[in-house]
Design a protein around this motif. Structure first.
Motif, PDB file in Angstrom:
ATOM      1  N   MET B 578       4.089  -6.043  -6.648  1.00 61.90           N
ATOM      2  CA  MET B 578       2.817  -6.041  -5.914  1.00 61.90           C
ATOM      3  C   MET B 578       2.219  -7.428  -5.851  1.00 61.90           C
ATOM      4  O   MET B 578       1.636  -7.825  -4.847  1.00 61.90           O
ATOM      5  CB  MET B 578       1.834  -5.096  -6.578  1.00 61.90           C
ATOM      6  N   GLN B 579       2.366  -8.163  -6.949  1.00 63.29           N
ATOM      7  CA  GLN B 579       1.840  -9.513  -6.983  1.00 63.29           C
ATOM      8  C   GLN B 579       2.527 -10.365  -5.920  1.00 63.29           C
ATOM      9  O   GLN B 579       1.905 -11.130  -5.217  1.00 63.29           O
ATOM     10  CB  GLN B 579       2.098 -10.097  -8.361  1.00 63.29           C
ATOM     11  N   LYS B 580       3.849 -10.179  -5.820  1.00 61.49           N
ATOM     12  CA  LYS B 580       4.610 -10.959  -4.848  1.00 61.49           C
ATOM     13  C   LYS B 580       4.222 -10.586  -3.426  1.00 61.49           C
ATOM     14  O   LYS B 580       4.256 -11.411  -2.532  1.00 61.49           O
ATOM     15  CB  LYS B 580       6.106 -10.718  -5.046  1.00 61.49           C
ATOM     16  N   VAL B 581       3.894  -9.312  -3.221  1.00 61.20           N
ATOM     17  CA  VAL B 581       3.584  -8.853  -1.870  1.00 61.20           C
ATOM     18  C   VAL B 581       2.182  -9.260  -1.446  1.00 61.20           C
ATOM     19  O   VAL B 581       1.839  -9.201  -0.272  1.00 61.20           O
ATOM     20  CB  VAL B 581       3.787  -7.333  -1.779  1.00 61.20           C
ATOM     21  N   GLY B 582       1.378  -9.688  -2.399  1.00 67.17           N
ATOM     22  CA  GLY B 582       0.082 -10.196  -1.991  1.00 67.17           C
ATOM     23  C   GLY B 582      -1.113  -9.491  -2.596  1.00 67.17           C
ATOM     24  O   GLY B 582      -2.179  -9.435  -2.007  1.00 67.17           O
TER      25      GLY B 582
END
Lengths: 255, 665
Positions: B578-582
């Motif tokens: 989720m962090q990577k997705v924004g």
């Protein structure tokens, strides 16, 4: 117009005590024009992934600046960073990074939901995108029910649904078989032809020869670059191979 | 292979997975400790000497029985929980063992490692528990005597029979756990050994029927609990009601929650909004994995709340209840129908002889019989099978005696009676007895029942019948079978004294002897004896309730801990993505918080709701042994609920930190 510009980017990793330092990037300078498809190549440990993480605003450079459409990354506060990433950048990762608990549809819609898009608009964006990537019949399935190539195309759809200024891909074909890889890369080319700027990190020559320009990184600097120009894929393949061979032999010649 | 390697592997396994094994070890220690303490008190010569069959105080033997029952119950619960805790550990262990398997070990080697691990864990647990147990033994005994209103004995002791029984049963549990581990390893394929931590990714199925069954079961359970209105009903419906609620809770937590979440998900507008999107699907998976654990927490918490508050109520209500059951310090049941004047005359003489004084004397002449009510006909015979609800315990008073006691001036015509009917079992305003129809003129004042009613008959509904004259009184009594001794009725005589327990006892016996000398048969009941007995029995129940409640709490804590830890490991990956997705860290933390809070509150709220609904039926059941003062009972449930929530909250805070630590690693 240059959409992305890296100026004197330097990244030093320190271990906890601070005595030993590893210089991952020493001085990176390059720019990407709007509508370009740039591949970044290099050996393991050359700093490819570090560079991509910095371009993705996931990591900050020790010194130097990154500009996205003349906006300096380093001026963005931590709080706004997530929203900035969401609105301006799209990502495709080697290991897909899809959420197991969501259907493919929900995975793709995730960035839109996070930015509060109305459901109707979401569907309007989703349908043509899914159709163009050939996953429109799989939308109700879960990631564990589809193949690697289908997962990666889902990840591409998720990256593109926000109409990002820049699509960043980190070894997108790394976990795919050759057939799926080719299919994905053709898709990248098609997207690029439609006007999407792409920056892709890879060490696969096969993948890199789909790009319009290839940057080579060695020892933390941009060592060399090749423009595709009017050459065919086979010629491009040959050029990249030659460049890699000369890089390995430590040659200094710049063509 | 080198023999030491198993020992080393088992030891490293234990050391490396400290976070998983420590709470398991603590649960082992806790359950052994609780079992040992209850057992040690149950077979304790300071309370009841088995060889000489001597009780230290009146009721001590009953107390020992209660404590022993308590220790059996605690053992059964400990068994269930250790198995539950073990399943977490086993899940974790399997991955490690899968790796060893890949490295070339045979299954029998793995079994040896499991055996060694379990044996060493239980040995450590046993040693620690016995060490604390032996030290705490005396302290707990003193505490128990304090609760019982008795003076504690002196001297240190080591209870060898309790130790050996603890050793035996701990060995048994450890053996069962090893067998379970071995079976589970033999059953699993190597590849699954490696992967056993990564399971359960599929979206849960919607089981509407089960959800509906849950609603119905809970409804039935709640209906029983809320509509109970007598001891009798409470005792017959308590277990079915509890079972319905337990099954209903499981069904609702597993299927009901998912049905609701799926329904919400179907509402596109609701689902595809920033606030609900991640939480909703997150909850769906959490509920799938945790529904059983959450229902366990809920049921345990409800049980702990009910058990502890019933104990608190029994104990704190004790004096009031005794005062109601035994309204006077010294009470007699006297046969042979002596006149009140005779009784008082003898009493005066005895008082003068002992140089003591009495006060608040109450004297009532009454009749006592049993009968079966069929429609509005009262049959004096005792049938072979007794239906408690149509079988009143009947007290008879003549109008003269009734008016004298109540200082009233009621009048009754021929074949008219006054009636008090405790459970409203007579549906008409006439009562037929021996072919005579009596008209119920009015409701009788029940006050005299507090003196004359027999508390051991509390299961039966009560009738107080006031008859116009002695003839009717006699005709009622004469026709009743089985209670010949009471043919002429009984006289209740009770009075208070302000002297020491010893003096009162001596005086009461002297008076009884004086009556016997005049050929007046009598039976003494001393309030002080009953107090001893009450505190021994219900103080004991209170004590066992507290210990079991504490055990439930320990187990609840353990389940929460394991739930958080195992979720932490599973959620870590998802949050990285989720962090990577924004998603910003703050948004992620908010989303975790809301899910975790809901999961935390759900079982607690359900448990408190269960306890609140149970109030009525539990109070009814308790009135078998005491007079329940409802405000006290409600207050004790409320206080226990608050305390429980506080402890629960603290535990939750601590384990949450552990969880965030894992997620942010």
């Amino acid at each position: 117009m240059s959409i992305l510009e890296a100026v004197n980017v330097k990244k030093i990793y320190k271990n906890r005590i601070g005595s030993a330092q590893v210089e991952a990037l020493s001085n990176i300078n390059f720019s990407v024009e709007a509508g370009e498809f740039v591949a970044i190549m290099g050996e393991s440990g050359s700093g490819k992934t570090t560079l991509l993480n910095i371009l993705a605003a996931l990591d900050t450079p020790t010194s130097g600046e990154i500009y996205l459409e003349d906006k300096n990354f380093s001026n963005i506060k931590e709080k706004e960073r997530a929203a900035f990433r969401r609105n301006n950048l799209g990502f495709v990762f080697q290991d897909f990074n899809l959420l197991d608990t969501f259907t493919l549809e929900d995975n793709i819609l995730l960035p839109l939901v996070l930015s509060g898009t109305p459901y109707k608009t979401m569907q309007e964006k989703l349908q043509p995108l899914a159709a163009s990537l050939g996953i429109d019949s799989l939308l109700k399935k879960f990631p564990y029910e589809v193949s690697g190539g289908q997962k990666q195309r889902t990840a591409v759809a998720r990256a593109l649904i926000t109409n990002p200024k820049l699509l960043l891909a980190d070894e997108p074909t790394g976990a795919l078989d050759s057939k799926a890889s080719v299919k994905l890369l053709n898709q990248f080319e098609k997207i690029n032809q439609d006007g999407q700027t792409i920056v892709m990190v890879t060490h696969s020559v096969q993948a890199a020869c789909h790009a319009s320009r290839v940057l080579f990184i060695k020892d933390g600097i941009v060592f060399h670059q090749i423009y595709k120009g009017n050459s065919t894929k086979d010629e491009m393949f040959q050029k990249i191979n030659d460049a890699l061979t000369s890089m390995l032999s430590g040659g200094e010649d710049n063509e | 292979m080198n023999k030491h390697i198993y020992r080393r592997l088992a030891a490293t396994n234990l050391k490396k997975n400290f976070k998983i094994y420590l709470p398991y070890l603590l649960t082992v220690i806790g359950s052994i400790l609780f079992y040992y303490i209850l057992t040690s008190l149950g077979i304790n010569s300071f309370l009841y000497d088995i060889n000489s069959k001597k009780e230290t105080f009146y009721g001590a033997r009953t107390l020992c029985t209660i404590l022993k029952t308590g220790s059996t119950v605690s053992y059964l619960f400990a068994l269930i929980f250790l198995f539950y805790a073990n399943s977490f550990v086993l899940k974790h262990q399997k991955k490690q063992l899968g790796l060893y398997r890949v490295l070339g070990m045979e299954r029998r080697h793995l079994i040896r490692i499991i055996l060694l691990e379990t044996v060493s864990l239980f040995s450590i647990g046993l040693l620690v528990a016995l060490f604390f147990g032996i030290f705490l033994d005396k302290l707990v005994l003193v505490l128990l005597f304090q609760i019982l209103h008795q003076t504690a004995p002196e001297g240190f002791y080591i209870n060898t029979s309790a130790i050996s029984s603890t050793l035996l049963l701990t060995g048994l549990v450890a053996g069962l756990i090893v067998i379970r581990g071995v079976f589970s390893i033999l059953r699993t394929k190597d590849i699954d050994l490696l992967k056993s931590e990564k399971k359960g990714e599929r979206e849960p199925k919607n089981r509407f029927l089960l959800a509906i069954a849950g609603v119905i079961l809970l409804g039935i359970g709640y209906y029983y609990a809320l509509t109970s209105h007598s001891v009798n009903q409470a005792l017959t419906t308590f277990f079915p009601a509890a079972l319905c609620v337990i099954l209903g809770t499981y069904a609702l937590f597993t299927a009901g929650s998912i049905a609701i979440l799926k329904l919400l998900k179907k509402n596109k507008k609701y689902y595809y909004s920033t606030r609900h999107f991640i939480s909703l699907s997150g909850m769906l998976y959490r509920m799938k994995q945790n529904a059983v654990g959450l229902s366990n927490i809920c049921i345990l918490s409800a049980a702990a709340i009910v058990v502890i508050s019933a104990g608190v109520c029994l104990y704190s209500n004790g004096n009031r209840s005794i005062a109601q059951q035994f309204p006077r310090a010294v009470q007699y049941s006297i046969a042979n129908q002596p006149s009140q004047a005779t009784l008082e005359e003898i009493l005066e003489t005895t008082v003068t002889n002992h140089k003591l004084s009495y006060e608040d004397m109450v004297c009532i002449h009454y009749g006592n019989m049993l009968g079966e009510l069929k429609g509005n006909t009262l049959l004096p015979d005792i049938p072979l099978t007794i239906n408690l609800e149509s079988f009143p315990d009947i007290y008879l008073l003549t109008l003269e005696e009734y008016n004298r006691f109540n200082h009233s001036s009621e009048t009754l015509g021929e074949n008219e009676i006054l009636l008090y009917d405790s459970d409203d079992i007579l549906k008409e305003d006439t009562l037929i007895f021996k072919d005579t129809t009596y008209r119920v003129k009015d409701t009788a004042n029940k006050e005299c029942l507090s003196y004359i009613s027999n508390y051991s008959m509390s299961l039966f509904p009560k009738f107080l019948i006031v008859v116009p004259d002695t003839n009717t009184f006699d005709s009622f009594l004469k026709s009743s079978t089985g209670f010949a001794a009471f043919d002429g009725g009984i006289t209740y005589l009770g009075f208070d004294m302000n002297d020491s327990v010893k003096d009162v006892k001596a005086f009461a016996t002297a008076y009884s002897d004086a009556l016997t000398a005049q050929n007046i048969a009598n039976d003494i009941t001393l309030k002080s004896d009953e107090e001893d007995f009450f505190y021994a029995t219900y103080g004991g129940l209170f004590f066992v309730g507290i210990v079991l409640g504490a055990l439930f709490l320990v187990c609840t804590v353990m389940i929460i801990y394991y739930k958080q830890i195992s979720e932490g490991y599973e959620d870590r990956e998802r949050f990285l993505i989720m962090q990577k997705v924004g998603l910003s860290k703050k948004e992620i933390k908010q989303s975790i918080n809301s899910q975790v809070m809901l999961l935390f509150l759900l079982p607690l709220i359900a448990a408190i709701l269960h306890a609140a609904v149970a109030l009525n039926i539990v109070a009814d059941a308790l009135s078998l042994v005491m007079i329940v003062h409802m405000p006290t009972f409600i207050a004790s449930v409320a206080i226990v609920c608050v305390l429980f929530s506080v402890v629960y909250g603290i535990v939750y805070k601590i384990t949450s930190r552990e969880y965030y630590g894992i997620v942010n690693e």
